[in-house]
Design a protein around this motif. Structure first.
Motif, PDB file in Angstrom:
ATOM      1  N   GLU A  24       6.168  32.851 -20.413  1.00 32.09           N
ATOM      2  CA  GLU A  24       5.088  32.502 -19.481  1.00 32.09           C
ATOM      3  C   GLU A  24       4.208  31.391 -20.061  1.00 32.09           C
ATOM      4  OE1 GLU A  24       2.768  35.687 -17.984  1.00 32.09           O
ATOM      5  OE2 GLU A  24       4.506  36.901 -17.389  1.00 32.09           O
ATOM      6  N   ARG A  25       3.956  31.481 -21.345  1.00 31.20           N
ATOM      7  CA  ARG A  25       3.127  30.460 -21.985  1.00 31.20           C
ATOM      8  C   ARG A  25       3.801  29.102 -21.928  1.00 31.20           C
ATOM      9  NH1 ARG A  25       0.349  31.100 -27.933  1.00 31.20           N
ATOM     10  NH2 ARG A  25      -0.918  29.207 -27.854  1.00 31.20           N
ATOM     11  N   GLY A  30       4.369  23.671 -19.729  1.00 32.20           N
ATOM     12  CA  GLY A  30       5.254  22.688 -19.103  1.00 32.20           C
ATOM     13  C   GLY A  30       4.757  22.196 -17.764  1.00 32.20           C
ATOM     14  N   GLU A  31       4.041  23.038 -17.050  1.00 33.82           N
ATOM     15  CA  GLU A  31       3.538  22.657 -15.728  1.00 33.82           C
ATOM     16  C   GLU A  31       2.201  21.950 -15.804  1.00 33.82           C
ATOM     17  OE1 GLU A  31       3.423  26.364 -13.743  1.00 33.82           O
ATOM     18  OE2 GLU A  31       5.613  26.502 -13.471  1.00 33.82           O
TER      19      GLU A  31
END
Length: 211
Positions: A24-25, A30-31
């Motif tokens: 999740e991190r 990345g987003e």
């Protein structure tokens, strides 16, 4: 030729281990964009990786590595200045709050500068890159009875102090430090013992960091 097997195996371990645990991190990083609070200027030496020493996760530190963890003085002459460009990006774009110059024991770059007989002293790139250390060696004479290893440690630490002084030649670093928006730090890592020492500028002393 393909990638070395050690890299492929390491990547597989990363995918099944750290990436799986922090997926999740990584997605968030990345987003979005990176927002590290700390910049580390470290040596290329494979034994002194700052992310490992400080147990940092992805996105936590902006790291620049060069031979002997040097910071050149502010010289906007149109030349190629990778470390200076990284400093500018970290301070002006990322807005880091801390810049840490991290040296280490038994640094090959420092040794090349101290020992004129080193085969790297007069090469095309390292000899030129390490020229600034010659000024440091002149102001840190070898004391009577001090062995070569200890003398090199003195030069390694003095070089960090020199880089801290060079950081303050950058006008935007000096301005932010004066405004208390940025702080500068020097640390030295003992590879054999795994010990970290920090430079206390007020007393011009090196003290072991309690871990």
């Amino acid at each position: 030729m393909g990638l070395p097997a050690a890299l492929v195996d390491g990547y597989a371990s990363f995918r099944s281990g750290r990436y799986a645990a922090e997926q999740e991190r990584y997605h968030r990083l990345g987003e979005g964009s990176q927002k590290p609070k700390v910049m580390i200027i470290a040596c290329c030496d494979s034994r002194a990786a700052p992310e490992t020493i400080f147990d940092a996760g992805p996105g936590e530190m902006f790291v620049v590595r060069n031979v002997a963890n040097l910071v050149p003085p502010y010289t906007p002459d149109g030349g190629h200045h990778a470390t200076s460009a990284a400093l500018e990006f970290a301070v002006m774009s990322l807005g880091v709050k801390h810049i840490v110059v991290m040296g280490h024991g038994r640094c090959g770059g420092i040794r090349a500068a101290v020992q004129d007989s080193s085969p790297l002293t007069h090469t095309d790139f390292i000899g030129s890159w390490m020229r600034a250390i010659k000024d440091v060696t002149r102001i840190v004479p070898r004391e009577a009875g001090v062995n070569e290893e200890t003398h090199e440690r003195h030069i390694e630490r003095a070089s960090i102090e020199h880089s801290l002084a060079n950081l303050r030649t950058f006008p935007w670093i000096r301005m932010k430090e004066n405004r208390k928006e940025l702080s500068l730090h020097g640390v030295w890592f003992d590879i054999s013992l795994g010990e970290l020492h920090a430079y206390e500028e007020d007393g011009a002393e090196w003290d072991a960091v309690k871990g």
